[in-house]
Structures are given as structure tokens and as C-alpha cells.
Design a protein around this motif. Structure first.
Motif, PDB file in Angstrom:
ATOM      1  N   UNK A   1       0.832  -1.204   0.000  1.00 49.71           N
ATOM      2  CA  UNK A   1       0.000   0.000   0.000  1.00 49.71           C
ATOM      3  C   UNK A   1       0.867   1.254   0.000  1.00 49.71           C
ATOM      4  N   UNK A   2       1.929   1.222   0.769  1.00 50.12           N
ATOM      5  CA  UNK A   2       2.830   2.368   0.844  1.00 50.12           C
ATOM      6  C   UNK A   2       3.492   2.614  -0.507  1.00 50.12           C
ATOM      7  N   UNK A   3       3.948   1.534  -1.170  1.00 51.30           N
ATOM      8  CA  UNK A   3       4.587   1.671  -2.471  1.00 51.30           C
ATOM      9  C   UNK A   3       3.599   2.164  -3.518  1.00 51.30           C
ATOM     10  N   UNK A   4       2.348   1.686  -3.467  1.00 52.15           N
ATOM     11  CA  UNK A   4       1.335   2.129  -4.419  1.00 52.15           C
ATOM     12  C   UNK A   4       1.033   3.615  -4.231  1.00 52.15           C
ATOM     13  N   UNK A   5       0.954   4.045  -2.981  1.00 50.67           N
ATOM     14  CA  UNK A   5       0.690   5.452  -2.694  1.00 50.67           C
ATOM     15  C   UNK A   5       1.836   6.328  -3.202  1.00 50.67           C
ATOM     16  N   UNK A   6       3.059   5.872  -2.992  1.00 55.93           N
ATOM     17  CA  UNK A   6       4.222   6.630  -3.443  1.00 55.93           C
ATOM     18  C   UNK A   6       4.261   6.702  -4.965  1.00 55.93           C
ATOM     19  N   UNK A   7       3.927   5.590  -5.643  1.00 55.96           N
ATOM     20  CA  UNK A   7       3.909   5.573  -7.098  1.00 55.96           C
ATOM     21  C   UNK A   7       2.827   6.509  -7.634  1.00 55.96           C
TER      22      UNK A   7
ATOM     23  N   UNK B   1       1.704   9.193  -6.162  1.00 55.64           N
ATOM     24  CA  UNK B   1       2.166  10.571  -5.977  1.00 55.64           C
ATOM     25  C   UNK B   1       3.199  10.946  -7.032  1.00 55.64           C
ATOM     26  N   UNK B   2       4.081  10.025  -7.362  1.00 50.53           N
ATOM     27  CA  UNK B   2       5.093  10.296  -8.374  1.00 50.53           C
ATOM     28  C   UNK B   2       4.443  10.488  -9.734  1.00 50.53           C
TER      29      UNK B   2
ATOM     30  N   UNK C   1       1.412  11.567 -10.271  1.00 47.93           N
ATOM     31  CA  UNK C   1       0.703  12.842 -10.219  1.00 47.93           C
ATOM     32  C   UNK C   1       1.655  14.012 -10.372  1.00 47.93           C
ATOM     33  N   UNK C   2       2.836  13.908  -9.797  1.00 42.25           N
ATOM     34  CA  UNK C   2       3.811  14.996  -9.882  1.00 42.25           C
ATOM     35  C   UNK C   2       4.390  15.098 -11.286  1.00 42.25           C
ATOM     36  N   UNK C   3       4.566  13.967 -11.970  1.00 38.03           N
ATOM     37  CA  UNK C   3       5.164  14.009 -13.301  1.00 38.03           C
ATOM     38  C   UNK C   3       4.183  14.475 -14.360  1.00 38.03           C
ATOM     39  N   UNK C   4       2.888  14.419 -14.096  1.00 40.47           N
ATOM     40  CA  UNK C   4       1.904  14.856 -15.082  1.00 40.47           C
ATOM     41  C   UNK C   4       1.538  16.324 -14.890  1.00 40.47           C
ATOM     42  N   UNK C   5       2.340  17.067 -14.110  1.00 41.87           N
ATOM     43  CA  UNK C   5       2.077  18.473 -13.860  1.00 41.87           C
ATOM     44  C   UNK C   5       2.349  19.340 -15.070  1.00 41.87           C
TER      45      UNK C   5
END
Length: 68
Positions: free
Chosen positions: A41-47, A49-50, A52-56
Motif C-alpha cells: 500500500x505504501x509503495x502504491x501510494x508513493x507511485x 504521488x510520483x 501525479x507529480x510528473x503529469x504536472x
């Protein structure tokens, strides 16, 4: 002797049942399964977020103008 016992009781009271080695009533297999799910779950959440940040698009959103 008595003072040592009193000190141990006080230390245990301060700890308040905290600690990594506390007995949670699970078998090692159950603990591995629980920890594995939490890690996934932690890895999925981090992925997420990453992603979401790259599609800015260019500069990070809300961070001001992009530096050149």
C-alpha cells in the motif's frame, strides 16, 4: 533490591506498552502478511504521488516559475 524493582516498574510505566517488540498476538506468518500488505500500500501510494507529480506539465504546480 527494592529500589531496583521500583525503578523497573517506573520504567515500564514510562514506556506505556510502546516498543517494536511488543506481542501483538500474531504468528510470524500473519505478521509477514500484514507487513507485506502495508508495504504494498505504501509503495502504491508513493507511485501514485510520483505519477501525479510528473503529469504536472513543466514546472511543479504551485512552486512558482520554472528556473532556467
Amino acid at each position: 533490591m527494592f529500589e531496583r524493582e521500583r525503578d523497573r516498574e517506573r520504567a515500564a510505566a514510562r514506556a506505556g506498552g510502546k516498543g517494536k517488540n511488543g506481542d501483538d498476538g500474531l504468528t510470524p506468518e500473519q505478521r509477514r502478511e500484514r507487513d507485506g500488505k502495508a508495504l504494498q500500500e505504501k509503495q502504491a501510494k508513493k507511485a501514485a504521488q510520483a505519477a501525479g507529480a510528473s503529469s504536472g506539465g513543466g514546472a511543479a504546480a504551485g512552486k512558482g516559475p520554472a528556473k532556467k
